[in-house]
Design a protein around this motif. Sequence first.
Motif, mmCIF file in Angstrom:
data_model
loop_
_atom_site.group_PDB
_atom_site.id
_atom_site.type_symbol
_atom_site.label_atom_id
_atom_site.label_comp_id
_atom_site.label_asym_id
_atom_site.label_seq_id
_atom_site.Cartn_x
_atom_site.Cartn_y
_atom_site.Cartn_z
ATOM 1 N N LYS A 48 0.813 -1.220 0.000
ATOM 2 C CA LYS A 48 0.000 0.000 0.000
ATOM 3 C C LYS A 48 0.845 1.269 0.000
ATOM 4 O O LYS A 48 0.346 2.346 -0.348
ATOM 5 C CB LYS A 48 -0.921 0.009 1.223
ATOM 6 N N ASN A 49 2.112 1.142 0.400
ATOM 7 C CA ASN A 49 2.955 2.339 0.495
ATOM 8 C C ASN A 49 4.165 2.257 -0.431
ATOM 9 O O ASN A 49 5.207 2.836 -0.146
ATOM 10 C CB ASN A 49 3.394 2.527 1.951
ATOM 11 N N SER A 50 4.000 1.589 -1.538
ATOM 12 C CA SER A 50 5.102 1.455 -2.491
ATOM 13 C C SER A 50 5.532 2.817 -3.046
ATOM 14 O O SER A 50 6.676 2.980 -3.474
ATOM 15 C CB SER A 50 4.703 0.518 -3.629
ATOM 16 N N ARG A 51 4.635 3.783 -2.998
ATOM 17 C CA ARG A 51 4.989 5.119 -3.500
ATOM 18 C C ARG A 51 6.005 5.818 -2.600
ATOM 19 O O ARG A 51 6.560 6.858 -2.977
ATOM 20 C CB ARG A 51 3.738 5.989 -3.620
ATOM 21 N N CYS A 52 6.240 5.265 -1.430
ATOM 22 C CA CYS A 52 7.243 5.845 -0.537
ATOM 23 C C CYS A 52 8.663 5.596 -1.037
ATOM 24 O O CYS A 52 9.616 6.155 -0.496
ATOM 25 C CB CYS A 52 7.102 5.256 0.869
ATOM 26 N N LEU A 53 8.801 4.748 -2.057
ATOM 27 C CA LEU A 53 10.120 4.443 -2.598
ATOM 28 C C LEU A 53 10.459 5.384 -3.733
ATOM 29 O O LEU A 53 9.660 5.615 -4.624
ATOM 30 C CB LEU A 53 10.152 2.995 -3.093
ATOM 31 N N LYS A 54 11.668 5.904 -3.681
ATOM 32 C CA LYS A 54 12.098 6.842 -4.707
ATOM 33 C C LYS A 54 12.209 6.160 -6.064
ATOM 34 O O LYS A 54 12.523 4.991 -6.160
ATOM 35 C CB LYS A 54 13.456 7.432 -4.321
ATOM 36 N N ASP A 55 11.946 6.918 -7.104
ATOM 37 C CA ASP A 55 12.079 6.454 -8.480
ATOM 38 C C ASP A 55 11.171 5.278 -8.803
ATOM 39 O O ASP A 55 11.429 4.528 -9.746
ATOM 40 C CB ASP A 55 13.532 6.057 -8.780
ATOM 41 N N GLY A 56 10.118 5.098 -7.997
ATOM 42 C CA GLY A 56 9.193 4.019 -8.269
ATOM 43 C C GLY A 56 9.746 2.639 -8.006
ATOM 44 O O GLY A 56 9.202 1.640 -8.456
ATOM 45 N N GLY A 57 10.870 2.567 -7.283
ATOM 46 C CA GLY A 57 11.494 1.279 -7.019
ATOM 47 C C GLY A 57 10.655 0.432 -6.079
ATOM 48 O O GLY A 57 9.720 0.893 -5.439
ATOM 49 N N LYS A 58 11.005 -0.830 -6.004
ATOM 50 C CA LYS A 58 10.311 -1.745 -5.112
ATOM 51 C C LYS A 58 11.262 -2.179 -4.010
ATOM 52 O O LYS A 58 12.324 -2.731 -4.281
ATOM 53 C CB LYS A 58 9.808 -2.969 -5.883
ATOM 54 N N LEU A 59 10.884 -1.911 -2.788
ATOM 55 C CA LEU A 59 11.702 -2.294 -1.647
ATOM 56 C C LEU A 59 11.402 -3.730 -1.285
ATOM 57 O O LEU A 59 10.268 -4.065 -0.976
ATOM 58 C CB LEU A 59 11.402 -1.378 -0.460
ATOM 59 N N LYS A 60 12.418 -4.571 -1.316
ATOM 60 C CA LYS A 60 12.233 -5.970 -0.960
ATOM 61 C C LYS A 60 13.166 -6.295 0.197
ATOM 62 O O LYS A 60 14.378 -6.208 0.062
ATOM 63 C CB LYS A 60 12.520 -6.884 -2.151
ATOM 64 N N MET A 61 12.626 -6.631 1.326
ATOM 65 C CA MET A 61 13.425 -6.989 2.480
ATOM 66 C C MET A 61 12.650 -7.996 3.298
ATOM 67 O O MET A 61 11.464 -8.209 3.086
ATOM 68 C CB MET A 61 13.726 -5.761 3.326
ATOM 69 N N SER A 62 13.324 -8.618 4.236
ATOM 70 C CA SER A 62 12.626 -9.567 5.077
ATOM 71 C C SER A 62 11.578 -8.829 5.905
ATOM 72 O O SER A 62 11.725 -7.646 6.224
ATOM 73 C CB SER A 62 13.610 -10.277 6.002
ATOM 74 N N GLY A 63 10.513 -9.557 6.276
ATOM 75 C CA GLY A 63 9.493 -8.953 7.115
ATOM 76 C C GLY A 63 10.074 -8.467 8.425
ATOM 77 O O GLY A 63 9.656 -7.432 8.960
ATOM 78 N N GLY A 64 11.072 -9.186 8.948
ATOM 79 C CA GLY A 64 11.680 -8.786 10.211
ATOM 80 C C GLY A 64 12.377 -7.449 10.125
ATOM 81 O O GLY A 64 12.230 -6.596 11.002
ATOM 82 N N ILE A 65 13.152 -7.227 9.063
ATOM 83 C CA ILE A 65 13.848 -5.948 8.902
ATOM 84 C C ILE A 65 12.842 -4.819 8.718
ATOM 85 O O ILE A 65 13.002 -3.727 9.262
ATOM 86 C CB ILE A 65 14.820 -6.017 7.713
#
Length: 220
Positions: free
Chosen positions: A75-92
């Motif tokens: 829902k907050n993918s727009r928070c990433l610059k340049d339209g990128g997709k942040l992929k990290m573990s749920g824990g991080i």
Amino acid sequence: MRLVVQHAMAPLACAGLLAAAPVHAVRADEETTAVVFWEFANCALDRDRSRAELMLSAPRNSDARKKATNDLAIKNSRCLKDGGKLKMSGGIMRDTVAGAYVARHFSRAVPADFAAVPEIYTEARLAGTAEPEARLAIGLRRFAECVARKEYPRVAALLATKPFSDEETALFGQLGNTMNSCIPVEQGTKVGFGRIDLRARLGTVAYELAAAAKLEPTNA
């Protein structure tokens, strides 16, 4: 288990990136990654505080937490610059959001607020864990809990700073004596850890302490 605090400023690889989808970033170094995570967490709190609170309050390892974590990221993918997709573990992701939440909404908490809160990461809990990786995780959280209980306002101030900034470095320095006093003295494996890992653990444990004390979030 003994933690080597003198290595706390050393680089630590951010192993939470998932290969399921690409991370679009200018540089792949850990400093850039840490800043991206921090900016995402603060943006998500600006846009979607209620969903962040749902994620943070969901039971550990539950389907509800996994769903809330995934929903917050999507829902907050727009928070990433340049339209990128942040992929990290749920824990991080949860650790980073928890730290940002503490900095924003529990910054007025003081050590006295936790005097009646039972220890979360107990010695008995550590002793009852046989698997080495799990023991390490509990040991690091015991360390973080000790620091947060003694220096909660300073920990909250640290979590408000930009990762790898001069302000963050200064606050880590101010926490040095307390961190040294919280090092377990048991014989065992020496463990070095970097500022990314330390900051993440301080964030999530500080949030857990505030939740256990049933503190009311503020907007300060």
